[in-house]
Design a protein around this motif. Structure first.
Motif, PDB file in Angstrom:
ATOM      1  N   LEU A   1      54.474  44.572  85.264  1.00  0.00           N
ATOM      2  CA  LEU A   1      53.674  45.442  84.416  1.00  0.00           C
ATOM      3  C   LEU A   1      52.222  45.023  84.582  1.00  0.00           C
ATOM      4  O   LEU A   1      51.871  43.863  84.343  1.00  0.00           O
ATOM      5  CB  LEU A   1      54.109  45.304  82.960  1.00  0.00           C
ATOM      6  N   LEU A   2      51.370  45.956  85.022  1.00  0.00           N
ATOM      7  CA  LEU A   2      49.963  45.667  85.280  1.00  0.00           C
ATOM      8  C   LEU A   2      49.096  46.391  84.264  1.00  0.00           C
ATOM      9  O   LEU A   2      49.128  47.623  84.185  1.00  0.00           O
ATOM     10  CB  LEU A   2      49.576  46.128  86.684  1.00  0.00           C
ATOM     11  N   ARG A   3      48.309  45.658  83.530  1.00  0.00           N
ATOM     12  CA  ARG A   3      47.338  46.256  82.607  1.00  0.00           C
ATOM     13  C   ARG A   3      45.941  45.909  83.114  1.00  0.00           C
ATOM     14  O   ARG A   3      45.456  44.799  82.929  1.00  0.00           O
ATOM     15  CB  ARG A   3      47.542  45.733  81.195  1.00  0.00           C
ATOM     16  N   GLY A   4      45.309  46.857  83.775  1.00  0.00           N
ATOM     17  CA  GLY A   4      44.010  46.600  84.365  1.00  0.00           C
ATOM     18  C   GLY A   4      44.134  45.691  85.583  1.00  0.00           C
ATOM     19  O   GLY A   4      45.209  45.221  85.942  1.00  0.00           O
ATOM     20  N   GLY A   5      42.999  45.469  86.247  1.00  0.00           N
ATOM     21  CA  GLY A   5      42.978  44.548  87.365  1.00  0.00           C
ATOM     22  C   GLY A   5      43.513  45.145  88.657  1.00  0.00           C
ATOM     23  O   GLY A   5      43.863  46.321  88.740  1.00  0.00           O
ATOM     24  N   ILE A   6      43.564  44.304  89.669  1.00  0.00           N
ATOM     25  CA  ILE A   6      43.997  44.688  91.007  1.00  0.00           C
ATOM     26  C   ILE A   6      45.170  43.824  91.425  1.00  0.00           C
ATOM     27  O   ILE A   6      45.164  42.609  91.209  1.00  0.00           O
ATOM     28  CB  ILE A   6      42.841  44.544  92.009  1.00  0.00           C
ATOM     29  N   ALA A   7      46.187  44.455  92.018  1.00  0.00           N
ATOM     30  CA  ALA A   7      47.342  43.723  92.529  1.00  0.00           C
ATOM     31  C   ALA A   7      47.676  44.213  93.932  1.00  0.00           C
ATOM     32  O   ALA A   7      47.517  45.399  94.242  1.00  0.00           O
ATOM     33  CB  ALA A   7      48.548  43.905  91.608  1.00  0.00           C
ATOM     34  N   HIS A   8      48.145  43.298  94.746  1.00  0.00           N
ATOM     35  CA  HIS A   8      48.628  43.625  96.087  1.00  0.00           C
ATOM     36  C   HIS A   8      50.111  43.282  96.129  1.00  0.00           C
ATOM     37  O   HIS A   8      50.492  42.123  95.923  1.00  0.00           O
ATOM     38  CB  HIS A   8      47.861  42.830  97.136  1.00  0.00           C
ATOM     39  N   VAL A   9      50.936  44.284  96.364  1.00  0.00           N
ATOM     40  CA  VAL A   9      52.389  44.147  96.279  1.00  0.00           C
ATOM     41  C   VAL A   9      52.971  44.556  97.623  1.00  0.00           C
ATOM     42  O   VAL A   9      53.000  45.744  97.955  1.00  0.00           O
ATOM     43  CB  VAL A   9      52.950  45.037  95.146  1.00  0.00           C
ATOM     44  N   TYR A  10      53.433  43.577  98.403  1.00  0.00           N
ATOM     45  CA  TYR A  10      53.928  43.949  99.730  1.00  0.00           C
ATOM     46  C   TYR A  10      55.153  43.127 100.139  1.00  0.00           C
ATOM     47  O   TYR A  10      55.323  41.989  99.738  1.00  0.00           O
ATOM     48  CB  TYR A  10      52.825  43.840 100.782  1.00  0.00           C
ATOM     49  N   ASN A  11      56.005  43.772 100.925  1.00  0.00           N
ATOM     50  CA  ASN A  11      57.190  43.132 101.522  1.00  0.00           C
ATOM     51  C   ASN A  11      58.117  42.483 100.503  1.00  0.00           C
ATOM     52  O   ASN A  11      58.731  41.446 100.768  1.00  0.00           O
ATOM     53  CB  ASN A  11      56.766  42.093 102.566  1.00  0.00           C
ATOM     54  N   ASN A  12      58.240  43.092  99.328  1.00  0.00           N
ATOM     55  CA  ASN A  12      59.196  42.628  98.327  1.00  0.00           C
ATOM     56  C   ASN A  12      60.472  43.463  98.407  1.00  0.00           C
ATOM     57  O   ASN A  12      60.449  44.628  98.813  1.00  0.00           O
ATOM     58  CB  ASN A  12      58.599  42.733  96.924  1.00  0.00           C
ATOM     59  N   HIS A  13      61.578  42.879  97.975  1.00  0.00           N
ATOM     60  CA  HIS A  13      62.861  43.578  97.930  1.00  0.00           C
ATOM     61  C   HIS A  13      63.253  43.739  96.463  1.00  0.00           C
ATOM     62  O   HIS A  13      63.365  42.749  95.724  1.00  0.00           O
ATOM     63  CB  HIS A  13      63.934  42.773  98.664  1.00  0.00           C
ATOM     64  N   TYR A  14      63.415  44.985  96.041  1.00  0.00           N
ATOM     65  CA  TYR A  14      63.755  45.304  94.659  1.00  0.00           C
ATOM     66  C   TYR A  14      65.174  45.867  94.626  1.00  0.00           C
ATOM     67  O   TYR A  14      65.458  46.873  95.294  1.00  0.00           O
ATOM     68  CB  TYR A  14      62.783  46.324  94.090  1.00  0.00           C
ATOM     69  N   VAL A  15      66.031  45.255  93.835  1.00  0.00           N
ATOM     70  CA  VAL A  15      67.429  45.685  93.744  1.00  0.00           C
ATOM     71  C   VAL A  15      67.818  45.779  92.275  1.00  0.00           C
ATOM     72  O   VAL A  15      67.603  44.830  91.499  1.00  0.00           O
ATOM     73  CB  VAL A  15      68.368  44.683  94.456  1.00  0.00           C
ATOM     74  N   SER A  16      68.361  46.908  91.873  1.00  0.00           N
ATOM     75  CA  SER A  16      68.886  47.098  90.511  1.00  0.00           C
ATOM     76  C   SER A  16      67.821  46.889  89.449  1.00  0.00           C
ATOM     77  O   SER A  16      67.935  46.028  88.562  1.00  0.00           O
ATOM     78  CB  SER A  16      70.083  46.167  90.262  1.00  0.00           C
ATOM     79  N   LEU A  17      66.766  47.704  89.540  1.00  0.00           N
ATOM     80  CA  LEU A  17      65.784  47.795  88.462  1.00  0.00           C
ATOM     81  C   LEU A  17      66.255  48.914  87.545  1.00  0.00           C
ATOM     82  O   LEU A  17      66.296  50.074  87.944  1.00  0.00           O
ATOM     83  CB  LEU A  17      64.388  48.088  89.016  1.00  0.00           C
ATOM     84  N   HIS A  18      66.594  48.586  86.303  1.00  0.00           N
ATOM     85  CA  HIS A  18      67.345  49.511  85.463  1.00  0.00           C
ATOM     86  C   HIS A  18      66.492  50.540  84.735  1.00  0.00           C
ATOM     87  O   HIS A  18      66.955  51.659  84.473  1.00  0.00           O
ATOM     88  CB  HIS A  18      68.167  48.713  84.449  1.00  0.00           C
ATOM     89  N   GLU A  19      65.264  50.193  84.359  1.00  0.00           N
ATOM     90  CA  GLU A  19      64.436  51.100  83.564  1.00  0.00           C
ATOM     91  C   GLU A  19      63.141  51.500  84.272  1.00  0.00           C
ATOM     92  O   GLU A  19      62.787  52.667  84.299  1.00  0.00           O
ATOM     93  CB  GLU A  19      64.126  50.454  82.209  1.00  0.00           C
ATOM     94  N   SER A  20      62.427  50.529  84.814  1.00  0.00           N
ATOM     95  CA  SER A  20      61.204  50.817  85.557  1.00  0.00           C
ATOM     96  C   SER A  20      60.850  49.598  86.393  1.00  0.00           C
ATOM     97  O   SER A  20      61.365  48.504  86.168  1.00  0.00           O
ATOM     98  CB  SER A  20      60.041  51.172  84.611  1.00  0.00           C
ATOM     99  N   GLY A  21      59.942  49.809  87.356  1.00  0.00           N
ATOM    100  CA  GLY A  21      59.586  48.731  88.261  1.00  0.00           C
ATOM    101  C   GLY A  21      58.126  48.353  88.160  1.00  0.00           C
ATOM    102  O   GLY A  21      57.686  47.761  87.186  1.00  0.00           O
ATOM    103  N   ILE A  22      57.330  48.720  89.174  1.00  0.00           N
ATOM    104  CA  ILE A  22      55.897  48.438  89.173  1.00  0.00           C
ATOM    105  C   ILE A  22      55.234  49.432  88.222  1.00  0.00           C
ATOM    106  O   ILE A  22      55.161  50.623  88.511  1.00  0.00           O
ATOM    107  CB  ILE A  22      55.323  48.563  90.592  1.00  0.00           C
ATOM    108  N   ASN A  23      54.764  48.941  87.098  1.00  0.00           N
ATOM    109  CA  ASN A  23      54.233  49.781  86.027  1.00  0.00           C
ATOM    110  C   ASN A  23      52.727  49.561  85.943  1.00  0.00           C
ATOM    111  O   ASN A  23      52.249  48.595  85.357  1.00  0.00           O
ATOM    112  CB  ASN A  23      54.914  49.409  84.709  1.00  0.00           C
ATOM    113  N   SER A  24      51.967  50.460  86.596  1.00  0.00           N
ATOM    114  CA  SER A  24      50.514  50.332  86.657  1.00  0.00           C
ATOM    115  C   SER A  24      49.893  51.118  85.506  1.00  0.00           C
ATOM    116  O   SER A  24      50.028  52.340  85.433  1.00  0.00           O
ATOM    117  CB  SER A  24      50.012  50.861  88.008  1.00  0.00           C
ATOM    118  N   ARG A  25      49.199  50.410  84.600  1.00  0.00           N
ATOM    119  CA  ARG A  25      48.687  51.015  83.377  1.00  0.00           C
ATOM    120  C   ARG A  25      47.230  50.620  83.148  1.00  0.00           C
ATOM    121  O   ARG A  25      46.720  49.685  83.750  1.00  0.00           O
ATOM    122  CB  ARG A  25      49.523  50.546  82.175  1.00  0.00           C
ATOM    123  N   ALA A  26      46.597  51.336  82.235  1.00  0.00           N
ATOM    124  CA  ALA A  26      45.280  50.957  81.706  1.00  0.00           C
ATOM    125  C   ALA A  26      44.268  50.687  82.813  1.00  0.00           C
ATOM    126  O   ALA A  26      43.511  49.725  82.768  1.00  0.00           O
ATOM    127  CB  ALA A  26      45.421  49.722  80.797  1.00  0.00           C
TER     128      ALA A  26
END
Length: 522
Positions: free
Chosen positions: A246-271
């Protein structure tokens, strides 16, 4: 080859109640720190080297870890703490000393710098015990498992976070760790990897986060926008409800990750957060990217991702999924070099490299895991940068090193918008800022006597990065133009002795928000 000095603290702790520790040193002085070198945003702002070049100690209890911190010559003396065995509440007590501030029932890295904690031997497990980083910088945590940290029930530790960072934290590299819980908030757990209250320049790499309601957050609320410059790469997120992250403001670099069985939400970019999301593999998950649970929108730049059996909810109030066909709605400039594995091989590469006790293997950018060479870490460049996208991204402010001469100086300007202050640009706090009345104006740093300056760094507040257009840097005493250009970031010019330096904004795409006006001698 010279052997490192290793102090065996855990076996020789004496007078635990007073925090005293006795250690026997082997006869040689220097030790390597972590294996490999920091990557991502942890290489910026002067780099992240942890305890490289410092003394090495061995600890098998939490109390011994605290004793190692507390017996240093100062709170910034470099140290490498090699940890083996199980660290829990029964063996983690407060230790007192001039170079530390510790507490019972949590590994407390508070008001310190230049520390490496690395698992060795048969492995290091922090059982129901979190690591709390507060008001600290240049920290490395590598090759450890942290599990079942609770905020309610018994025992509790670190507010329920496996690793939690808060209050002016800078330059942390967390690498090859396993962070896991056994449920969500209703079972007493909180986040696995949380950052808040002005935490910046952090990298999480080659790690496993699993079996939790919450993967992690950046920013504790919609008003906590002082965090940013975070890299997440080659991590496995598995069986997580939400917050990856969950990201509130700012900058993120998200690469080469493996996401398995995220039930509600994943990368949540907000604000106003901006995330560059490259070559990740999402499998058997829901709403893996977007803005969720708020009307305060965030942004993303996407490329090369694979969405394998991903479902998307319908857009609605407080719900803005990026899919089913995610498209970029911003651009993010990355200031460091990196290489991307193809998304198709990410599950296999991450399987071989991520987590504690996997041999500290890393990817070479060609889908082929490699074992890094041991040695002191340094912010050396990695492989080549990826090819830029079709649009020219907004420049990302490049961090500066050295003493920020603005701290303790004065400031003034041409005008200030309601709720802002000239002093906000020199308080070291990215959540406060100055804005002019309108889209142009000037802000100055001033001193009581002549001060030599050759470099400034203009840092825009979260949510307004890229607003500043053209500008001039002036000698505030003479009016001479020292530099001109466009976009915020680092500006260099000939060393100039002056009592006042002015940053004059002559055009912008909105109302500028300058969070920090840093000045440096060199």
């Amino acid at each position: 080859m010279r052997r490192p000095v290793v102090l065996h603290l855990s076996a020789v702790l004496a007078t635990a109640a007073t925090g005293a520790a006795i250690a026997v040193a082997l006869p040689t002085p220097q030790a390597s720190a972590a294996v490999g070198s920091a990557t991502g945003y942890a290489t910026q702002n002067g780099g992240t080297t942890g305890g490289a070049g410092g003394q090495t100690v061995r600890a098998t209890t939490g109390t011994a870890i605290h004793a190692a911190l507390c017996t240093r010559a100062s709170s910034s003396t470099p140290i490498v703490i090699q940890v083996e065995g199980t660290i829990n509440h029964g063996n983690t007590s407060k230790v007192s000393g001039g170079s530390c501030s510790t507490a019972d029932g949590v590994i407390e890295l508070k008001q310190i710098s230049n520390v490496t904690i690395v698992g060795v031997g048969g492995g290091a497990v922090f059982d129901q015990l979190g690591i709390h980083i507060r008001d600290s910088r240049n920290i490395i945590i590598q090759n450890v498992t942290i599990r079942n940290v609770k905020k309610s029930g018994s025992p509790t530790s670190n507010g329920g976070d496996a690793i939690g960072m808060e209050s002016n934290v800078r330059n942390v590299w967390v690498d090859h760790v396993t962070l896991e819980a056994s449920g969500g908030e209703s079972e007493g757990f909180d986040g696995l990897f949380d950052m808040k209250d002005n935490t910046q320049y952090v990298t999480l790499s080659y790690s496993i986060l699993r079996n939790s309601g919450r993967g992690g957050l950046v920013g504790s609320s919609e008003s906590d926008l002082s965090n940013g410059f975070i890299t997440y790469h080659h991590n496995l997120y598995e069986n997580i409800d939400s917050r990856t992250p969950l990201l509130r403001g700012g900058i993120a670099h998200v690469y080469n990750n493996h996401y398995v069985s995220l039930h509600e939400s994943g990368i949540n970019s907000r604000a106003g957060a901006r995330a560059k999301v490259d070559n990740n593999y999402f499998r058997n998950s829901k709403d893996v990217l977007g803005t969720f649970y708020t009307s305060e929108r965030g942004y993303w730049q996407v490329s090369g991702n694979i969405f394998d059996n991903v479902t998307w909810s319908a857009p609605g109030t407080d719900n803005y999924p990026a899919g089913p066909n995610p498209q970029s709605n911003t651009t993010v400039s990355i200031p460091y070099p990196y290489s991307l594995d193809g998304a198709g091989c990410v599950p296999d590469v991450v399987r071989q490299t991520a987590g504690a006790h996997t041999g500290l293997k890393v990817s070479d950018g060609n889908c082929s895991p490699q074992t890094p060479t041991p040695g002191p870490t340094s912010p050396t460049p990695g492989p080549t940068s990826p090819t830029p996208g079709p649009t020219s991204p907004t420049p990302t402010p490049t961090p500066s090193s050295g003493t920020n001469l603005s701290i303790g100086a004065g400031s003034d300007g041409s005008s200030k918008a309601d709720g802002t202050s000239y002093g906000n640009v020199r308080d070291g706090n990215m959540s406060t800022y100055w804005s002019p009345v309108g889209s142009t104006g000037s802000i100055s740093i001033k001193w009581g006597s002549a001060t030599t300056v050759s470099r400034i760094n203009i840092r825009e507040a979260s949510g307004s990065v890229g607003v500043i257009g053209s500008w001039r840097v002036l000698n505030g005493g003479t009016g001479a133009v020292l530099a001109s250009g466009s976009g915020a970031g680092v500006v260099t010019f000939a060393p100039t002795a002056l009592t006042k330096v002015t940053f004059e904004i002559t055009s912008s795409t909105g109302t500028p928000r300058v969070a920090e006006f840093e000045t440096y001698a060199g």
